[in-house]
Design a protein around this motif. Structure first.
Motif, PDB file in Angstrom:
ATOM      1  N   ARG A 168       0.826  -1.202   0.000  1.00  0.00           N
ATOM      2  CA  ARG A 168       0.000   0.000   0.000  1.00  0.00           C
ATOM      3  C   ARG A 168       0.864   1.257   0.000  1.00  0.00           C
ATOM      4  O   ARG A 168       0.527   2.250  -0.648  1.00  0.00           O
ATOM      5  CB  ARG A 168      -0.920  -0.002   1.222  1.00  0.00           C
ATOM      6  CG  ARG A 168      -1.747   1.264   1.325  1.00  0.00           C
ATOM      7  CD  ARG A 168      -2.688   1.267   2.507  1.00  0.00           C
ATOM      8  NE  ARG A 168      -3.318   2.557   2.675  1.00  0.00           N
ATOM      9  CZ  ARG A 168      -4.085   2.887   3.703  1.00  0.00           C
ATOM     10  NH1 ARG A 168      -4.335   1.997   4.660  1.00  0.00           N
ATOM     11  NH2 ARG A 168      -4.616   4.093   3.803  1.00  0.00           N
ATOM     12  N   PHE A 169       1.966   1.224   0.739  1.00  0.00           N
ATOM     13  CA  PHE A 169       2.861   2.372   0.816  1.00  0.00           C
ATOM     14  C   PHE A 169       4.201   1.985   0.200  1.00  0.00           C
ATOM     15  O   PHE A 169       4.922   1.145   0.735  1.00  0.00           O
ATOM     16  CB  PHE A 169       3.056   2.802   2.279  1.00  0.00           C
ATOM     17  CG  PHE A 169       1.776   3.153   2.973  1.00  0.00           C
ATOM     18  CD1 PHE A 169       1.143   4.366   2.743  1.00  0.00           C
ATOM     19  CD2 PHE A 169       1.196   2.257   3.852  1.00  0.00           C
ATOM     20  CE1 PHE A 169      -0.046   4.678   3.385  1.00  0.00           C
ATOM     21  CE2 PHE A 169       0.007   2.559   4.500  1.00  0.00           C
ATOM     22  CZ  PHE A 169      -0.617   3.769   4.259  1.00  0.00           C
ATOM     23  N   LEU A 170       4.492   2.580  -0.935  1.00  0.00           N
ATOM     24  CA  LEU A 170       5.730   2.286  -1.650  1.00  0.00           C
ATOM     25  C   LEU A 170       6.473   3.582  -1.939  1.00  0.00           C
ATOM     26  O   LEU A 170       5.855   4.617  -2.228  1.00  0.00           O
ATOM     27  CB  LEU A 170       5.429   1.567  -2.969  1.00  0.00           C
ATOM     28  CG  LEU A 170       4.785   0.182  -2.857  1.00  0.00           C
ATOM     29  CD1 LEU A 170       4.412  -0.327  -4.236  1.00  0.00           C
ATOM     30  CD2 LEU A 170       5.731  -0.796  -2.160  1.00  0.00           C
ATOM     31  N   PRO A 171       7.795   3.556  -1.886  1.00  0.00           N
ATOM     32  CA  PRO A 171       8.562   4.763  -2.194  1.00  0.00           C
ATOM     33  C   PRO A 171       8.532   5.089  -3.679  1.00  0.00           C
ATOM     34  O   PRO A 171       8.534   4.190  -4.526  1.00  0.00           O
ATOM     35  CB  PRO A 171       9.976   4.417  -1.718  1.00  0.00           C
ATOM     36  CG  PRO A 171      10.036   2.930  -1.749  1.00  0.00           C
ATOM     37  CD  PRO A 171       8.659   2.445  -1.449  1.00  0.00           C
ATOM     38  N   VAL A 172       8.509   6.371  -3.972  1.00  0.00           N
ATOM     39  CA  VAL A 172       8.596   6.843  -5.354  1.00  0.00           C
ATOM     40  C   VAL A 172      10.053   7.107  -5.712  1.00  0.00           C
ATOM     41  O   VAL A 172      10.496   6.826  -6.819  1.00  0.00           O
ATOM     42  CB  VAL A 172       7.750   8.115  -5.542  1.00  0.00           C
ATOM     43  CG1 VAL A 172       7.921   8.676  -6.950  1.00  0.00           C
ATOM     44  CG2 VAL A 172       6.284   7.823  -5.246  1.00  0.00           C
ATOM     45  N   GLY A 173      10.802   7.633  -4.754  1.00  0.00           N
ATOM     46  CA  GLY A 173      12.207   7.926  -4.964  1.00  0.00           C
ATOM     47  C   GLY A 173      13.095   6.807  -4.455  1.00  0.00           C
ATOM     48  O   GLY A 173      12.644   5.671  -4.263  1.00  0.00           O
ATOM     49  N   THR A 174      14.353   7.139  -4.209  1.00  0.00           N
ATOM     50  CA  THR A 174      15.356   6.124  -3.867  1.00  0.00           C
ATOM     51  C   THR A 174      16.054   6.419  -2.548  1.00  0.00           C
ATOM     52  O   THR A 174      17.191   5.983  -2.333  1.00  0.00           O
ATOM     53  CB  THR A 174      16.397   6.018  -4.994  1.00  0.00           C
ATOM     54  OG1 THR A 174      16.959   7.322  -5.242  1.00  0.00           O
ATOM     55  CG2 THR A 174      15.773   5.486  -6.262  1.00  0.00           C
ATOM     56  N   THR A 175      15.396   7.134  -1.638  1.00  0.00           N
ATOM     57  CA  THR A 175      16.029   7.465  -0.364  1.00  0.00           C
ATOM     58  C   THR A 175      15.664   6.452   0.718  1.00  0.00           C
ATOM     59  O   THR A 175      14.590   5.843   0.692  1.00  0.00           O
ATOM     60  CB  THR A 175      15.599   8.859   0.125  1.00  0.00           C
ATOM     61  OG1 THR A 175      14.195   8.854   0.402  1.00  0.00           O
ATOM     62  CG2 THR A 175      15.905   9.919  -0.925  1.00  0.00           C
ATOM     63  N   ASP A 176      16.578   6.301   1.671  1.00  0.00           N
ATOM     64  CA  ASP A 176      16.284   5.513   2.860  1.00  0.00           C
ATOM     65  C   ASP A 176      15.165   6.160   3.668  1.00  0.00           C
ATOM     66  O   ASP A 176      14.384   5.470   4.337  1.00  0.00           O
ATOM     67  CB  ASP A 176      17.541   5.364   3.723  1.00  0.00           C
ATOM     68  CG  ASP A 176      18.188   6.703   4.060  1.00  0.00           C
ATOM     69  OD1 ASP A 176      18.041   7.667   3.270  1.00  0.00           O
ATOM     70  OD2 ASP A 176      18.853   6.786   5.107  1.00  0.00           O
ATOM     71  N   SER A 177      15.058   7.485   3.592  1.00  0.00           N
ATOM     72  CA  SER A 177      14.049   8.217   4.345  1.00  0.00           C
ATOM     73  C   SER A 177      12.638   7.854   3.902  1.00  0.00           C
ATOM     74  O   SER A 177      11.754   7.578   4.731  1.00  0.00           O
ATOM     75  CB  SER A 177      14.267   9.722   4.174  1.00  0.00           C
ATOM     76  OG  SER A 177      15.570  10.092   4.529  1.00  0.00           O
TER      77      SER A 177
END
Length: 280
Positions: A121-130
């Motif tokens: 459901r929650f996936l990163p769009v970018g490539t940061t650890d944050s």
């Protein structure tokens, strides 16, 4: 390290004064040149400004500096890139929806080898650890409280448990807000100041700017400002002891759980010169 700035109030307040000093840290008084962003909660909505350029030279930051947006909760971030390229999608703060509310998150630190399995459901769009950490937090909150938002104390306990878990991978200083509460987790360095009557005159540490809050407030106003390091050089800021998750509501820190002390009893006052101890 990146720079964090948060504001929590009991009445809608603008952040122009604090942002003027904070913005200078993005390439003028400090070396954080890898983008910046700020989010203002307005009712159920969020107004977000992001720019991968240095904040000290950003025309968008110039707009925000002179734009008196009034909000109960604000989160801002100036980036020093450790993971992920200098691109818009890697610029904090990040925003997602959970339990019918927007959540905004900004992180300071470097989480090494942090590649958790995410539920989808929650996936990163970018490539940061944050952003991965933000998605991981929300994944676990959604799974733990499937019926909706829990009571503040239960939410605080869950967030603190997750923060300590993620923090084993590296520094995990963060600000998180749903527009009602603002949570501030200190892994290494984070401090705050409470402004309420009788108000004082404040002078920025990063810019020669002074303001008399008595001229801008009412006796009932309360404002909590949270930052990586003090923004003013003539006020006494309070250091959040590492390992603690503070909750701010209506311009005050609210005790929702057990306070963990590190090295000294909580709270520790910063020196009057506004400088954080070198040991942090």
């Amino acid at each position: 390290m990146c720079q964090l700035l948060g504001m929590n109030c009991n009445v809608p307040t603008d952040i122009c004064f604090s942002f003027a000093g904070f913005r200078a840290r993005g390439g003028l008084t400090d070396h954080h040149r890898d983008g910046w962003g700020i989010a203002f909660f307005e009712g159920a909505g969020v107004r977000v400004f992001l720019d991968p350029a240095p904040s000290a030279a950003s025309p968008v930051a110039e707009l925000v500096k002179h734009y008196p947006i009034r909000s109960l909760n604000v989160i801002a971030h100036i980036r020093k890139a450790t993971q992920g390229g200098i691109r818009l999608e890697n610029t904090h703060p990040f925003q997602r929806e959970l339990w019918g509310r927007y959540w905004v998150f900004a992180h300071n630190g470097n989480l090494k080898e942090f590649a958790p399995a995410l539920g989808g459901r929650f996936l990163p769009v970018g490539t940061t650890d944050s952003e991965r950490a933000f998605c991981y937090l929300l994944d676990h909150l959604a799974a733990r409280f499937p019926q909706g938002a829990p009571a503040p104390a239960a939410l605080h306990a869950a967030l603190r448990e997750l923060a300590l878990e993620i923090g084993r991978r590296g520094e995990f200083n963060f600000l998180l807000s749903d527009g009602d509460w603002l949570f501030a987790h200190c892994s290494s360095r984070l401090c705050y100041i409470l402004r309420k009557a009788p108000f004082a005159v404040a002078h920025l540490a990063d810019e020669d700017l002074t303001v008399d809050f008595n001229q801008l407030t009412t006796p009932d106003d309360r404002v909590a400002v949270i930052a990586t390091t003090p923004l003013t050089d003539n006020e006494a800021w309070t250091q959040i002891p590492p390992g603690n998750l503070f909750a701010f509501h209506d311009g005050l820190p609210v005790g929702l759980g057990e306070t963990r002390t590190v090295a000294q009893d909580f709270p520790r006052r910063l020196p009057d010169n506004g400088r954080a101890p070198d040991a942090e």
